[in-house]
Design a protein around this motif. Structure first.
Motif, short mmCIF file in Angstrom:
data_model
loop_
_atom_site.label_atom_id
_atom_site.label_comp_id
_atom_site.label_asym_id
_atom_site.label_seq_id
_atom_site.Cartn_x
_atom_site.Cartn_y
_atom_site.Cartn_z
N ALA B 120 20.58 36.23 -18.84
CA ALA B 120 19.56 35.68 -19.72
C ALA B 120 20.13 34.63 -20.66
O ALA B 120 19.51 33.60 -20.90
CB ALA B 120 18.88 36.80 -20.51
N ILE B 182 13.14 40.95 -14.44
CA ILE B 182 13.58 40.13 -13.30
C ILE B 182 12.38 39.67 -12.49
O ILE B 182 12.36 38.56 -11.96
CB ILE B 182 14.57 40.93 -12.42
N LEU B 186 11.94 36.65 -16.72
CA LEU B 186 13.20 35.97 -16.44
C LEU B 186 13.32 35.52 -14.99
O LEU B 186 14.36 35.06 -14.54
CB LEU B 186 14.38 36.90 -16.78
N THR B 197 16.99 36.37 -11.45
CA THR B 197 16.97 35.43 -12.58
C THR B 197 17.52 34.11 -12.08
O THR B 197 18.04 34.02 -10.96
CB THR B 197 17.84 35.94 -13.73
#
Lengths: 541, 383
Positions: B120, B182, B186, B197
């Motif tokens: 992230a 996920i 993201l 991601t």
């Protein structure tokens, strides 16, 4: 686990086996129990060596001896916890094979342990019912209640069986333990230090009633004890064990205390307690407690101490029956429970038991049952001895135990730890296989010696100590009391919390009595009177 | 059987009267710590062989495949080491709180969230300097793991919540949270078949160690084990933790900050486990996806217990378990066994290791205090 030699199991034919005896069968009345050549070896160590003794039916026999003398081993052999390496048990003159406690119970042998074996959350009634050897799958509580009411009519004690055991006082629990054994039809009762948790009045009542039952030939009693006073007051005969062998015995009244002490101790000199030197210093109040309120973790016990002060060079003894707030008081001072209200001051400043504070104000707390509360059982003796000082490194040149406790250190100095351990082990006479042995392998007296070595080598301003001699033998007791008195003579303020009134009377300059979380009585050493203290302990204020 | 393997080692030590007693005592304790887990391993393989025989498979073929799949070639060794790397961190996540007597089994959650946090922070830093990006990813993982399991420690210390249950439940929450993020917030819109991601910058990738094809996670993990050993065995902080683990009442009486020790050690364990997630993202996958949830956290529990919570023993044990897991595929294909077979073996080993834990101090050759009893008795009989 100790491997059980199987030899004794073959002593009697199979049909005499414990399982074949119907538990409800034994006829009423006291039974005689005799041991012949009882020996128990653990490896090559002889815990019990050729002990033969006889307890007549209706007798009240006391078993005296130091810790480790083999008293527990002997009764555990009788009760079938241990299979003896050699020797046998005779019940009413007939040799019997007792291979487990159930078998002992089936033959009318019962034992009351030093520590309670009742289920705290159940009531007395429920405890009694589930203790029976055969409990039906579905219990008819109404019938049980009626049967027990009838049974209780014949019992020497009155007890409320509807209350959960957790709510009972120690004395009531002890009575319930005894009633449980009588309910299970014990006609030979072994008591393991029965009075360690009772007030003098309770002890007198319980033992007196049992003695009366013995005199009526309803029961034979074998009592393990450390206390001569008790033995002389209640037992009819006595045996003394020393190092696993029978050192002597005889009828109570024909033996003097000196005789019994000589049998117990052998030829060793008994250390006399040092004298009280100096007087308490009224100008230096070290510990001052005001309006303290606290509740223990269970939320059941409340502490409410309005005022308590301990001066330098003074021992204040806190007497009371177990479970009346003494433990909570020690826990507050030891930082284990936080005060809900009020003030605890040491040296004039607020105190909450944190490490930095206890170091700066030189406060030491020695809790009861040191192995359970003051040691990490699986860590070594050396490591346990380092608990107090491991995070400080002595300044070079500064004397050991000087006023400056050294600077903080990140790295552990294991070399210094080991040297210090050897020094302390030698100075305090701690008996251990090595400094690296786990402390749990030491005897109770030596664990307490190690804890005292850790806590009392440096100068102490306030010492809080709880039941320091509980379950320890003669020599250890004398030595440990001498050390506490020496700390006081050196100027420490000592708060001695003890359930042993003799200990309080021997050591204290001032005595306070706790009951129900409060201080209900305070008296100076000169005016102390065991009867009135006992009355306050028992809740009559 | 565990018992039988043990004393045979010790006959050697016991029959050396010339060796000084402390040395013998030291040797005996060390030998015990080695003999009992090895005995458990041997017994575990023995029982597993019976299981294989009952399926008509050859235990010898199985062992041969484990050897070939895990250790027999340079490729197999690299593969094993690659799998060992996250196990090092996951095992430390168990071993550090164990010093305080805590059983934390939620390392899996910290790994997953650590990997996710690393991925992230990598996205917005895209284009930054390589060192900065890697440091930021590692730090993000570290802090996330510390917070995640530190919370478990804090609940334990100040609210009395059982840390084993709490960490396990937190692990489920972590996995659910990771899947949610996920597949949602993201998610790289480009990842179609396997939600992931965004792939991190090539500059942020952690490369292999010199001379190996194994990424730096292995080296960092071994160093972490050494540091953890120093912390627990050679610092006053570690000693304080051992006191609290040995007896919390004794620690309180000594005025030690038990609550902070508990929260701190569990947080450190969580932080290290999260680093495993960071390396999985930065060195293996390049992004965070469901592959992060590979069960390293759970195998790490077995590693820690086999290593008896000793950080120095973790690397060899992690290597062994890494090898067994690496051979899993080969075993599936050649022996036609389901992939759960290795799980069964691991479960069996774990059970036996736990049984072994109860045997310490029971064998005389390993227990110097029992020798002492013998000598004391002998000296008593000769006054």
């Amino acid at each position: 686990m100790v491997p059980f030699p199987q030899s004794v199991r073959n002593v009697v034919p199979r049909d005499e086996d414990a399982a074949a005896v119907v538990p409800e069968a034994p006829p009423p009345g006291a039974i005689a129990v005799e041991t012949i050549g009882m020996s128990k070896r653990f490896g090559t160590f002889a815990a019990l060596d050729d002990v033969s003794m006889k307890i007549e039916a209706g007798g009240f026999h006391a078993l005296l001896g130091e810790n480790g003398a083999g008293k527990s081993t002997l009764v555990k052999c009788i009760m079938g916890f241990y299979a003896p390496s050699a020797g046998s048990v005779l019940v009413d003159g007939r040799e019997v094979a007792i291979t487990n406690p159930k078998g002992a119970q089936a033959r009318g042998l019962g034992m009351v342990y030093q520590h309670f074996t009742l289920v705290p959350s159940l009531t007395g009634l429920e405890n009694l019912v589930i203790a029976r050897p055969r409990v039906p799958a579905v219990i008819d509580w109404r019938a049980e209640r009626a049967a027990l009411a009838a049974f209780m009519e014949r019992m020497p004690f009155r007890l409320n069986l509807e209350r959960p055991v957790a709510e009972l006082a120690a004395g009531e629990k002890q009575k319930l333990e005894i009633i449980k054994q009588l309910f299970l039809k014990a006609r030979f009762l072994i008591l393991d230090e029965p009075t360690s948790v009772l007030t003098p009045a309770e002890a007198e009542e319980v033992l007196g009633l049992l003695r009366a039952m013995a005199d009526r030939r309803e029961l034979t009693v074998l009592m393990i004890s450390h206390k001569f006073r008790e033995v002389e007051a209640f037992a009819r005969s006595v045996s003394v064990l020393r190092r696993g062998t029978l050192a002597g015995g005889g009828r109570v009244g024909e033996l003097s205390r000196d005789d019994m002490a000589a049998m117990m101790m052998g030829a060793r000199p008994v250390r006399a307690a040092p004298n009280r030197v100096g007087r308490p210093d009224p100008d230096r109040v070290v510990l001052r407690i005001a309006d303290l309120r606290a509740t223990d973790a269970s939320g059941l016990r409340h502490l409410a101490v309005d005022a308590l002060a301990v001066q330098a060079r003074e021992i204040v003894g806190v007497a009371g029956v177990s479970g009346n707030g003494q433990k909570e008081l020690a826990d507050v001072l030891g930082g284990q429970i936080r005060a809900a209200a009020g003030r605890v001051e040491v040296g004039g400043e607020a105190y909450d038991g944190r490490r930095a504070q206890s170091r700066a104000r030189r406060v030491r707390v020695i809790p009861e049952e040191p192995l359970r509360n003051a040691c990490a059982p699986r860590m070594s003796v050396a490591e346990n001895l380092a608990f107090r000082a491991f995070d400080r490194r002595a300044e070079r040149g500064a004397s050991e135990g000087g006023a400056v406790p050294g600077r903080p250190t990140v790295w552990l100095d294991t070399g210094a730890m080991r040297r210090r351990a050897r020094d302390l082990i030698a100075r305090f006479g701690v008996k251990t296989a090595s400094a690296e042995a786990p402390i749990a392998t030491l005897s109770g007296g030596n664990v307490q010696r190690a804890v005292l070595a850790r806590e009392l080598t440096d100068p102490v301003d306030l010492l809080v100590v709880a039941n320091p001699c509980f379950g320890l033998d003669f020599t250890a007791v004398a030595e440990i009391r001498a050390r506490i008195l020496a700390a006081r003579n050196a100027g420490a303020a000592v708060l001695l919390i003890s359930e042993d009134l003799d200990e309080i009377l021997e050591l204290s300059d001032r005595i306070v009595v706790m009951s129900d979380g409060r201080i209900v009585h305070a008296v100076s050493r000169a005016e102390a009177d065991a009867r009135s203290i006992g009355r306050h302990m028992a809740g009559h204020h | 059987m565990v018992a039988e393997t043990a004393p045979s080692d010790m006959v050697v030590a016991g029959s050396r009267p010339s060796a000084s007693l402390p040395l013998r005592a030291w040797g005996a304790r060390r030998a015990e710590a080695l003999a009992i887990p090895l005995g458990a391993l041997a017994l575990g393989f023995g029982l597993f062989s019976l299981f294989l025989l009952s399926l008509g498979k050859s235990p010898a073929a199985f062992l041969d495949l484990v050897y070939r799949g895990g250790f027999g070639s340079a490729f197999a060794l690299q593969n094993s080491l690659q799998r060992a790397a996250p196990l090092l961190f996951a095992a430390l996540c168990v071993a550090l709180p164990a010093r305080l007597g805590l059983v934390v089994i939620g390392g899996e959650g910290a790994i997953v969230l650590g990997g996710l946090a690393a991925a992230a922070v990598a996205a917005p830093l895209s284009g930054a300097a390589s060192g900065l990006g890697i440091a930021a990813m590692a730090l993000a993982a570290f802090l996330t793991g510390a917070l995640w399991l530190g919370a478990v420690g804090a609940l334990r210390a100040w609210r009395g919540v059982n840390e084993t249950i709490a960490s396990l439940l937190m692990s489920y929450i972590a996995i659910a949270l990771a899947n949610h993020l996920i597949e949602g917030l993201l998610r790289d819109p480009g990842s179609l078949n396997k939600p992931s991601t965004r792939t991190i910058d090539e500059a942020f990738r952690v490369g292999p160690m010199p001379g190996l094809e194994v990424h730096w996670g292995l080296g960092v993990g071994v160093v972490a084990c050494l540091l953890a050993w120093l912390l627990t065995e050679r610092t006053t902080l570690g000693f304080a933790a051992r006191i609290a683990g040995g007896n919390v009442r004794a620690a309180q009486i000594q005025g030690l900050p038990v609550g902070r020790l508990i929260a701190g050690f569990t947080a450190l364990g969580g932080a290290l486990a999260a680093l495993a997630g960071f390396f999985e993202v930065a060195a293996v996958h390049g992004n965070a996806n469901a592959s992060l949830i590979a069960g390293y956290g759970y195998t790490g529990i077995l590693v820690a217990f086999l290593a008896r919570q000793n950080p120095l023993a973790i690397p060899p044990v992690a290597f062994l378990l890494g090898g067994i897991e690496a051979s899993s595929g080969l075993i599936q294909r050649r022996l036609h066994l389901p992939d759960a077979t290795i799980l069964l073996l691991e479960g069996l080993l774990f059970l036996l290791v736990l049984v072994g834990e109860t045997l310490y101090g029971r064998f005389k050759p390993f227990s110097p205090h029992l020798w002492g009893e013998k000598r004391a008795a002998a000296s008593q009989t000769v006054p």
